[in-house]
Design a protein around this motif. Structure first.
Motif, PDB file in Angstrom:
ATOM      1  N   LEU A 520       0.814  -1.219   0.000  1.00  0.00           N
ATOM      2  CA  LEU A 520       0.000   0.000   0.000  1.00  0.00           C
ATOM      3  C   LEU A 520       0.849   1.272   0.000  1.00  0.00           C
ATOM      4  CD1 LEU A 520      -2.669  -1.099   2.653  1.00  0.00           C
ATOM      5  CD2 LEU A 520      -2.872  -1.180   0.162  1.00  0.00           C
ATOM      6  N   MET A 521       2.061   1.195   0.523  1.00  0.00           N
ATOM      7  CA  MET A 521       2.908   2.371   0.639  1.00  0.00           C
ATOM      8  C   MET A 521       3.904   2.487  -0.517  1.00  0.00           C
ATOM      9  SD  MET A 521       1.953   4.130   3.287  1.00  0.00           S
ATOM     10  CE  MET A 521       0.271   3.692   2.813  1.00  0.00           C
ATOM     11  N   ARG A 522       3.596   1.832  -1.658  1.00  0.00           N
ATOM     12  CA  ARG A 522       4.494   1.934  -2.813  1.00  0.00           C
ATOM     13  C   ARG A 522       4.573   3.377  -3.298  1.00  0.00           C
ATOM     14  NH1 ARG A 522       6.171  -1.997  -6.197  1.00  0.00           N
ATOM     15  NH2 ARG A 522       4.548  -3.396  -5.422  1.00  0.00           N
ATOM     16  N   ARG A 523       3.434   4.027  -3.382  1.00  0.00           N
ATOM     17  CA  ARG A 523       3.384   5.435  -3.829  1.00  0.00           C
ATOM     18  C   ARG A 523       2.605   6.230  -2.784  1.00  0.00           C
ATOM     19  NH1 ARG A 523       2.696   2.297  -8.352  1.00  0.00           N
ATOM     20  NH2 ARG A 523       4.266   2.620 -10.022  1.00  0.00           N
ATOM     21  N   PRO A 524       3.215   6.607  -1.690  1.00  0.00           N
ATOM     22  CA  PRO A 524       2.498   7.269  -0.582  1.00  0.00           C
ATOM     23  C   PRO A 524       1.886   8.606  -0.962  1.00  0.00           C
ATOM     24  CG  PRO A 524       4.883   7.347  -0.236  1.00  0.00           C
ATOM     25  CD  PRO A 524       4.641   6.426  -1.386  1.00  0.00           C
ATOM     26  N   ARG A 525       2.498   9.302  -1.942  1.00  0.00           N
ATOM     27  CA  ARG A 525       1.989  10.626  -2.276  1.00  0.00           C
ATOM     28  C   ARG A 525       0.644  10.563  -2.998  1.00  0.00           C
ATOM     29  NH1 ARG A 525       7.481  14.027  -3.976  1.00  0.00           N
ATOM     30  NH2 ARG A 525       8.475  13.856  -1.908  1.00  0.00           N
ATOM     31  N   PHE A 663       6.660  11.135  13.346  1.00  0.00           N
ATOM     32  CA  PHE A 663       5.420  10.437  13.670  1.00  0.00           C
ATOM     33  C   PHE A 663       4.409  11.412  14.279  1.00  0.00           C
ATOM     34  CE2 PHE A 663       8.510   6.914  13.829  1.00  0.00           C
ATOM     35  CZ  PHE A 663       7.894   6.012  12.981  1.00  0.00           C
ATOM     36  N   ALA A 664       4.881  12.248  15.184  1.00  0.00           N
ATOM     37  CA  ALA A 664       3.992  13.212  15.826  1.00  0.00           C
ATOM     38  C   ALA A 664       3.386  14.170  14.804  1.00  0.00           C
ATOM     39  CB  ALA A 664       4.750  13.994  16.892  1.00  0.00           C
ATOM     40  N   THR A 665       4.227  14.672  13.892  1.00  0.00           N
ATOM     41  CA  THR A 665       3.732  15.590  12.863  1.00  0.00           C
ATOM     42  C   THR A 665       2.709  14.901  11.968  1.00  0.00           C
ATOM     43  OG1 THR A 665       5.877  16.731  12.888  1.00  0.00           O
ATOM     44  CG2 THR A 665       4.423  17.119  10.991  1.00  0.00           C
ATOM     45  N   ALA A 666       2.996  13.665  11.599  1.00  0.00           N
ATOM     46  CA  ALA A 666       2.068  12.923  10.743  1.00  0.00           C
ATOM     47  C   ALA A 666       0.732  12.679  11.451  1.00  0.00           C
ATOM     48  CB  ALA A 666       2.690  11.596  10.320  1.00  0.00           C
ATOM     49  N   THR A 779     -10.310   6.051  10.771  1.00  0.00           N
ATOM     50  CA  THR A 779      -9.740   4.767  10.327  1.00  0.00           C
ATOM     51  C   THR A 779      -9.005   4.943   9.003  1.00  0.00           C
ATOM     52  OG1 THR A 779     -11.508   3.564  11.434  1.00  0.00           O
ATOM     53  CG2 THR A 779     -10.277   2.388   9.734  1.00  0.00           C
ATOM     54  N   TYR A 780      -9.608   5.706   8.086  1.00  0.00           N
ATOM     55  CA  TYR A 780      -8.956   5.958   6.791  1.00  0.00           C
ATOM     56  C   TYR A 780      -7.678   6.758   6.976  1.00  0.00           C
ATOM     57  CZ  TYR A 780      -7.986   8.424   2.445  1.00  0.00           C
ATOM     58  OH  TYR A 780      -7.345   8.962   1.363  1.00  0.00           O
ATOM     59  N   SER A 781      -7.738   7.823   7.789  1.00  0.00           N
ATOM     60  CA  SER A 781      -6.591   8.729   7.860  1.00  0.00           C
ATOM     61  C   SER A 781      -5.386   8.088   8.543  1.00  0.00           C
ATOM     62  CB  SER A 781      -6.989  10.007   8.607  1.00  0.00           C
ATOM     63  OG  SER A 781      -7.263   9.732   9.970  1.00  0.00           O
ATOM     64  N   SER A 782      -5.621   7.203   9.521  1.00  0.00           N
ATOM     65  CA  SER A 782      -4.488   6.575  10.182  1.00  0.00           C
ATOM     66  C   SER A 782      -3.679   5.713   9.217  1.00  0.00           C
ATOM     67  CB  SER A 782      -4.972   5.727  11.362  1.00  0.00           C
ATOM     68  OG  SER A 782      -5.780   4.661  10.904  1.00  0.00           O
ATOM     69  N   VAL A 783      -4.369   5.104   8.238  1.00  0.00           N
ATOM     70  CA  VAL A 783      -3.697   4.231   7.275  1.00  0.00           C
ATOM     71  C   VAL A 783      -3.231   5.002   6.051  1.00  0.00           C
ATOM     72  CG1 VAL A 783      -3.966   2.205   5.787  1.00  0.00           C
ATOM     73  CG2 VAL A 783      -5.006   2.231   8.072  1.00  0.00           C
ATOM     74  N   PHE A 784      -4.093   5.873   5.525  1.00  0.00           N
ATOM     75  CA  PHE A 784      -3.813   6.496   4.239  1.00  0.00           C
ATOM     76  C   PHE A 784      -3.469   7.979   4.308  1.00  0.00           C
ATOM     77  CE2 PHE A 784      -6.785   2.953   3.297  1.00  0.00           C
ATOM     78  CZ  PHE A 784      -5.892   2.155   2.603  1.00  0.00           C
ATOM     79  N   THR A 785      -3.348   8.521   5.522  1.00  0.00           N
ATOM     80  CA  THR A 785      -2.861   9.899   5.665  1.00  0.00           C
ATOM     81  C   THR A 785      -1.650   9.941   6.589  1.00  0.00           C
ATOM     82  OG1 THR A 785      -5.102  10.784   5.351  1.00  0.00           O
ATOM     83  CG2 THR A 785      -3.467  12.266   6.286  1.00  0.00           C
ATOM     84  N   ALA A 786      -1.805   9.431   7.817  1.00  0.00           N
ATOM     85  CA  ALA A 786      -0.690   9.469   8.769  1.00  0.00           C
ATOM     86  C   ALA A 786       0.476   8.614   8.301  1.00  0.00           C
ATOM     87  CB  ALA A 786      -1.176   9.002  10.150  1.00  0.00           C
ATOM     88  N   ALA A 787       0.194   7.384   7.836  1.00  0.00           N
ATOM     89  CA  ALA A 787       1.279   6.488   7.406  1.00  0.00           C
ATOM     90  C   ALA A 787       2.039   7.031   6.200  1.00  0.00           C
ATOM     91  CB  ALA A 787       0.714   5.097   7.116  1.00  0.00           C
ATOM     92  N   VAL A 791       6.087   8.400   5.931  1.00  0.00           N
ATOM     93  CA  VAL A 791       7.066   7.960   4.934  1.00  0.00           C
ATOM     94  C   VAL A 791       7.598   9.149   4.160  1.00  0.00           C
ATOM     95  CG1 VAL A 791       7.401   6.559   2.878  1.00  0.00           C
ATOM     96  CG2 VAL A 791       6.012   5.681   4.768  1.00  0.00           C
ATOM     97  N   SER A 792       6.714  10.081   3.774  1.00  0.00           N
ATOM     98  CA  SER A 792       7.138  11.230   2.958  1.00  0.00           C
ATOM     99  C   SER A 792       8.036  12.184   3.735  1.00  0.00           C
ATOM    100  CB  SER A 792       5.904  11.993   2.450  1.00  0.00           C
ATOM    101  OG  SER A 792       5.106  11.155   1.639  1.00  0.00           O
ATOM    102  N   LEU A 793       7.832  12.280   5.055  1.00  0.00           N
ATOM    103  CA  LEU A 793       8.638  13.190   5.860  1.00  0.00           C
ATOM    104  C   LEU A 793      10.008  12.625   6.198  1.00  0.00           C
ATOM    105  CD1 LEU A 793       5.979  14.511   8.421  1.00  0.00           C
ATOM    106  CD2 LEU A 793       7.045  15.782   6.542  1.00  0.00           C
ATOM    107  N   SER A 794      10.199  11.336   6.030  1.00  0.00           N
ATOM    108  CA  SER A 794      11.483  10.715   6.349  1.00  0.00           C
ATOM    109  C   SER A 794      12.512  11.042   5.277  1.00  0.00           C
ATOM    110  CB  SER A 794      11.321   9.205   6.448  1.00  0.00           C
ATOM    111  OG  SER A 794      10.423   8.873   7.476  1.00  0.00           O
ATOM    112  N   PRO A 795      13.812  11.073   5.637  1.00  0.00           N
ATOM    113  CA  PRO A 795      14.861  11.317   4.635  1.00  0.00           C
ATOM    114  C   PRO A 795      14.799  10.268   3.529  1.00  0.00           C
ATOM    115  CG  PRO A 795      15.742  11.445   6.862  1.00  0.00           C
ATOM    116  CD  PRO A 795      14.356  10.908   6.984  1.00  0.00           C
ATOM    117  N   ARG A 796      15.124  10.681   2.300  1.00  0.00           N
ATOM    118  CA  ARG A 796      15.038   9.781   1.160  1.00  0.00           C
ATOM    119  C   ARG A 796      15.900   8.531   1.366  1.00  0.00           C
ATOM    120  NH1 ARG A 796      13.362  10.284  -4.002  1.00  0.00           N
ATOM    121  NH2 ARG A 796      12.892  12.485  -3.625  1.00  0.00           N
TER     122      ARG A 796
END
Length: 802
Positions: A520-525, A663-666, A779-787, A791-796
């Protein structure tokens, strides 16, 4: 090791039994105090106002509260409640009182009773309220009577009833009698109409409320005066009363200046003449006087109450007023109880179907949770309100969540170990789920605490109930459920049939996910783009439709009626427009229920609205009446924004401490996402944004961060085990592992909320609807927004590390 385990189980069992025994004893001996929205009555919020001479500070408000307490005690209201709220507000609850206008009038009147010398005969009406005082049958109301040497005998002298007294003025007694023709400066005089409407010019007050020792309503059948008020003066008041009557006695009988004016709240209630037997300069000695008039028993008692209660130290203004009929409260309790029974039963059946024996034991623990919560409410003396009752039902879903977390973790442990037993898997499950349970419940407690600090009335009650429910759910899951589950899992019959426990298989949801292994996290954006699109739709609803703020936030009046025949809202709206209320908002709620919402109305205008509705719907009963002042509405709206901002800030701070800042920001980003969408949906639906919605909104925040915490807890655990796998893959793995818990918890909570939405009254229907929307969005946001945001906020390099 085995002995240590047995000792640990025995200690937990004793603790569980002690908690249940104490809770049962409290529940059987201490009833929970019901709020006025459940038992009927009136709640009034008064705000003290400063004057030129007295500041409405905390001390003045406390003195005002004591005066009000005396007035309410004299009214005979059962179990009244008076508490100071802040520095200059007083919250008054009057159970069973269905006439808020009269109650507010008695409470809010400053009771300025004063006694004045009458000046300037040309400004009076000769003969007004006068008669021959020697004829007992013609004694005018309130004619001063020379008291006997025993002040208690004064009321028995029908030909010379005592003159009144003064409970509330602001000036000290005047000097002894002077020349009868003496006048004072215009600035120290006032002109008021007497009982017949003729103007009297009065000298400054000679006696004040501080000169009064007490007052009582009495019925004197022998003298023919009927109901009257007997007033006792203090020593200083007796001297001042003698001076006033001595000065008036210097004028001839029939002269208007021989009268003494008794003024209550700037209105002359009596202006009797001094008996001709009283000589100039002598006055009437003694410490008792009598006020007579056309009183019935209720009017006499009310006047005596105001006099003996004394003046309020500072003026008060009614800024909030809520009245609920007893029948409406009974219906609300019945509806909420029915929803609780049905929702809990459905949830219990679902849990038993999924987890079998462990589900059955968890259901037993849920019953213990209900007992513990009820006992805690009773022991703390908390008031159970309508939203609080909903919070009590809602916390059942949170108790289910803690059990589901443990059982899902036990399933993982059983599947991962070749030689695991149900008991060892359960032990590992409780140990592994503890951090997630603690973190998720603490975040909900933060929301409950903010509700308690920044909300008021029923919404604050919801915060108290929710907080108690969260703590009780932790005791239920971590103590009661654990004792029952470990004891059952250790039985030989259960050991031979591990599938009976419900934790010996991983479940269909988990098996299906493991087979497909979707990335599911192949393309997080892409997920973030979807979330952004949902935000645009929600925000457009806010901009296009606007927010329908309830009277909690705007101020105004809301009256709910029950009519014998159905009334079309459009027809009612037209009728109210014709009656002078063009901005009235009319909504139907049920076949014979109608709600009218307007700006601030006087009691006379409210009566006009009631008459208009009665003309359309036949016999009409007022079942709810709420009045919120504009200043209080502005304050509530400001506090709502503050509570929301603090909730987000508190969540961010806590998660930043417990997890990494990304994690907190997400998580906070997901919270903002949920809040905007929920507000936007209510804007599109035209639902009111009021105090109950605020309670739902903060609860949704707790729910949303709850899901995010469970997911982040699993990501943190996977990171500790494997530091080389890309974060996107670890996050995806954490989602798949926690999704069964999310589904099972969501279904359990949805069953309870659906029962609440369908079976409860209109207020709780909107509350449950908001929570259902928030549950789905969270439920949606914890999986498809926070997660994906994590991933996007982490260093490449960390994101894509091979």
């Amino acid at each position: 090791m085995l002995k240590r385990r047995k000792n640990s189980l025995r200690a937990r069992a004793l603790l569980a039994l002690a908690v249940i025994a104490v809770s049962l004893a409290i529940a059987l001996t201490t009833p929970v105090r019901l709020g006025l929205d459940l038992r009927g009555g009136t709640q009034i919020t008064l705000e003290t106002r400063s004057t030129d001479t007295v500041e409405a500070d905390r001390e003045a408000t406390d003195r005002t509260l004591e005066v009000l307490r005396g007035r309410i005690d004299a009214l005979g209201v059962a179990e009244p409640t008076l508490v100071r709220s802040g520095d200059n507000r007083i919250l008054v609850e009057l159970p069973g009182v269905q006439d808020p206008e009269k109650a507010a009038d008695v409470l809010g009147r400053t009771a300025q009773l004063t006694i004045h010398t009458v000046l300037d005969p040309s400004a009076t009406h000769d003969g007004a309220a006068t008669s021959t005082p020697t004829d007992p049958s013609g004694t005018p109301d309130g004619t001063p009577t020379p008291p006997s040497t025993d002040p208690a005998d004064a009321p028995d002298a029908p030909d010379a009833p005592d003159a009144p007294d003064a409970p509330d003025a602001t000036e000290p007694p005047t000097e002894p009698p002077t020349d009868p023709a003496d006048t004072t400066e215009p600035a120290r005089t006032q002109t008021l109409p007497d009982e017949s409407g003729q103007p009297l010019r009065l000298k400054a007050a000679a006696l004040t409320g501080q000169d009064v020792k007490g007052a009582a309503a009495r019925f004197d059948q022998q003298s023919g005066t009927g109901w009257h008020v007997s007033v006792d003066f203090t020593a200083t008041g007796s001297d001042a009363w003698r001076d006033v009557t001595a000065q008036a006695a210097c004028h001839p009988a029939g002269d208007p200046q021989r009268r003494v004016a008794i003024v209550l709240d700037n209105k002359i209630i009596s202006s009797p003449q001094v008996d001709p037997s009283v000589t100039c300069g002598t006055g009437i000695p003694g410490g008792t006087t009598q006020i007579t008039g056309s009183f019935d028993d209720a009017e006499a008692r009310e006047l005596a109450l105001l006099i003996s209660g004394g003046a309020l130290p500072v003026p008060v203004e009614t800024v909030e007023q809520r009245t609920v009929g007893a029948t409406l409260g009974d219906a609300a309790i019945e509806a909420a109880a029915r929803a609780a029974v049905i929702g809990t039963t459905l949830t219990a059946l679902f849990v038993i179907a999924v987890y079998r024996l462990m589900g059955l034991l968890a259901t037993a623990a849920l019953l213990c949770y209900g007992l513990i919560s009820y006992a805690a409410l009773a022991a703390l003396g908390a008031t159970l309100t309508l939203p609080g009752l909903a919070g009590f039902v809602l916390a059942i879903g949170m108790a289910v969540d803690a059990n589901v977390l443990v059982f899902e973790r036990a399933r993982e442990e059983y599947a991962a170990r070749n030689r695991a037993t149900p008991r060892s898997a359960l032990t590992a499950g409780f140990r592994g789920a503890f951090s997630a349970i603690a973190d998720s419940n603490i975040t909900t407690l933060v929301a409950a605490a903010l509700l308690f600090v920044h909300a008021s009335g029923p919404v604050r009650g919801f915060g108290v109930t929710l907080g108690i429910g969260v703590l009780a759910s932790m005791i239920s899951a971590l103590v009661v459920t654990r004792v029952l589950a470990e004891y059952a899992a250790g039985r030989r019959a259960v050991h031979r049939r591990p599938r009976l426990t419900g934790i010996a298989d991983t479940g269909r949801v988990r098996d299906g996910l493991l087979r497909r292994d979707p990335f599911l996290m192949r393309r997080p954006r892409r997920w973030l783009a979807t979330s952004a699109a949902l935000l645009v739709v929600a925000a457009s609803g806010i901009l296009a439709r606007g927010l329908d703020f309830g009277i909690d936030f705007t101020g105004g009046r809301l009256i709910e009626y029950s009519t014998t025949t159905a009334v079309d809202p459009d027809r009612a709206r037209e009728a109210l427009t014709g009656a002078g209320f063009p901005r009235a908002v009319v909504q139907s709620s049920g076949d014979t229920a109608l709600t009218v919402r307007t700006g601030t109305l006087t009691d006379t205008e409210a009566a006009t609205v009631t008459d208009t509705i009665s003309g359309l719907g036949g016999e009409t009963n007022k079942v709810r009446d709420e009045l919120i002042g504009p200043s209080l509405g502005d304050e509530l709206r400001r506090n709502a924004v503050i509570a929301l901002a603090l909730a987000l800030g508190a969540q961010l701070l806590y998660l930043a401490v417990r997890f990494r800042w990304r994690f907190a920001t997400a998580a906070v980003g997901a919270l903002v996402h949920d809040v905007v969408i929920l507000v936007g949906v209510f804007a599109w639906l035209g639902k009111p944004i009021d105090g109950v919605f605020l309670a739902a909104l903060l609860t949704v925040i707790g729910y949303s961060v709850n899901d995010s915490v469970v997911l982040f807890d699993r990501i943190r655990e996977l990171l500790a085990r494997d530091g080389r796998t890309p974060l996107a893959r670890l996050t995806n793995q954490a989602i798949l592992q926690t999704l069964p818990r999310t589904v099972n918890t969501g279904v359990g909570a949805a069953l309870i909320l659906t029962a609440l939405a369908v079976l409860a009254d209109d207020t709780l229907t909107d509350f449950a609807l908001a929570l259902l929307i928030g549950l789905a969005v969270g439920t949606y946001s914890s999986v498809f927004t926070a997660a994906p945001l994590t991933v996007s906020l982490s260093p490449r390099a960390r994101r894509n590390r091979p």
